[in-house]
Design a protein around this motif. Structure first.
Motif, mmCIF file in Angstrom:
data_model
loop_
_atom_site.group_PDB
_atom_site.id
_atom_site.type_symbol
_atom_site.label_atom_id
_atom_site.label_comp_id
_atom_site.label_asym_id
_atom_site.label_seq_id
_atom_site.Cartn_x
_atom_site.Cartn_y
_atom_site.Cartn_z
ATOM 1 N N LYS A 18 47.214 40.068 35.029
ATOM 2 C CA LYS A 18 46.158 40.953 34.517
ATOM 3 C C LYS A 18 46.206 42.349 35.123
ATOM 4 C CE LYS A 18 43.803 38.238 31.783
ATOM 5 N NZ LYS A 18 43.553 38.600 30.395
ATOM 6 N N VAL A 21 44.056 44.642 41.426
ATOM 7 C CA VAL A 21 42.620 44.791 41.654
ATOM 8 C C VAL A 21 42.379 45.192 43.113
ATOM 9 C CG1 VAL A 21 41.760 43.314 39.806
ATOM 10 C CG2 VAL A 21 42.423 42.288 41.978
ATOM 11 N N MET A 65 36.714 42.551 45.152
ATOM 12 C CA MET A 65 38.006 42.392 44.501
ATOM 13 C C MET A 65 37.974 41.196 43.540
ATOM 14 S SD MET A 65 41.738 41.700 46.216
ATOM 15 C CE MET A 65 41.200 40.088 46.763
ATOM 16 N N ARG A 68 36.023 42.011 40.382
ATOM 17 C CA ARG A 68 36.796 42.860 39.474
ATOM 18 C C ARG A 68 37.857 42.041 38.746
ATOM 19 N NH1 ARG A 68 37.329 48.301 43.242
ATOM 20 N NH2 ARG A 68 35.204 49.003 42.845
ATOM 21 N N ALA A 69 38.480 41.098 39.458
ATOM 22 C CA ALA A 69 39.491 40.238 38.828
ATOM 23 C C ALA A 69 38.858 39.372 37.746
ATOM 24 C CB ALA A 69 40.164 39.374 39.888
ATOM 25 N N ILE A 72 38.189 41.056 34.389
ATOM 26 C CA ILE A 72 39.329 41.292 33.494
ATOM 27 C C ILE A 72 39.986 39.985 33.060
ATOM 28 C CG2 ILE A 72 39.747 43.650 34.282
ATOM 29 C CD1 ILE A 72 42.088 42.610 35.970
ATOM 30 N N VAL A 77 43.674 35.604 42.453
ATOM 31 C CA VAL A 77 44.262 36.861 42.928
ATOM 32 C C VAL A 77 45.329 36.488 43.945
ATOM 33 C CG1 VAL A 77 43.867 39.115 43.986
ATOM 34 C CG2 VAL A 77 42.038 38.058 42.641
ATOM 35 N N THR A 99 43.601 44.489 48.387
ATOM 36 C CA THR A 99 44.411 44.724 47.202
ATOM 37 C C THR A 99 45.141 43.441 46.840
ATOM 38 O OG1 THR A 99 44.829 46.958 48.027
ATOM 39 C CG2 THR A 99 46.207 46.207 46.226
ATOM 40 N N THR A 101 46.966 41.066 43.139
ATOM 41 C CA THR A 101 47.312 40.996 41.724
ATOM 42 C C THR A 101 46.455 39.928 41.064
ATOM 43 O OG1 THR A 101 49.587 41.657 42.201
ATOM 44 C CG2 THR A 101 49.178 40.621 40.060
ATOM 45 N N ALA A 102 45.670 40.340 40.065
ATOM 46 C CA ALA A 102 44.827 39.403 39.325
ATOM 47 C C ALA A 102 45.699 38.666 38.310
ATOM 48 C CB ALA A 102 43.718 40.183 38.609
#
Length: 105
Positions: A18, A21, A65, A68-69, A72, A77, A99, A101-102
């Motif tokens: 995705k 994030v 975080m 936010r993931a 979307i 994550v 930080t 990756t979603a």
């Protein structure tokens, strides 16, 4: 929400990426905490008030975080890293940034 520093989740395949994030928290330092920390520096011991503030700031950044993931469409994550920085002219503010990756697993 699964949050991990690894690039995969054991037993699960990444079905969709995705995007990246972030979660950021900036916290100002407190005069009373600074004073008590200074006393501990003189007599020794750990600074429980700073440790507690750091733990809360880190958790708030991770929660932001993850939120936010989720917004979307991610359910995990991966590859999470956490950074700590001081801000301001006299370093009087602490910034915690997460930080990752979603993904959908």
């Amino acid at each position: 929400m699964i949050i991990t520093t690894t690039m995969n989740v054991e037993g699960h395949d990444v079905k969709e990426y995705k995007g990246i994030v972030f979660g950021e928290v900036v916290e100002g330092r407190n005069f009373l905490k600074d004073f008590m920390s200074g006393i501990r520096d003189v007599i020794g011991g750990r600074s429980g008030s700073y440790e507690n503030s750091l733990m809360k700031a880190r958790q708030a950044a991770l929660d932001e975080m993850a939120d936010r993931a989720q917004k979307i469409g991610a359910n995990a994550v991966i590859g999470v890293s956490v950074q700590y920085n001081t801000l301001g002219q006299d370093g009087g503010m602490l910034m915690v940034t997460c930080t990752g990756t979603a993904v959908v697993i």
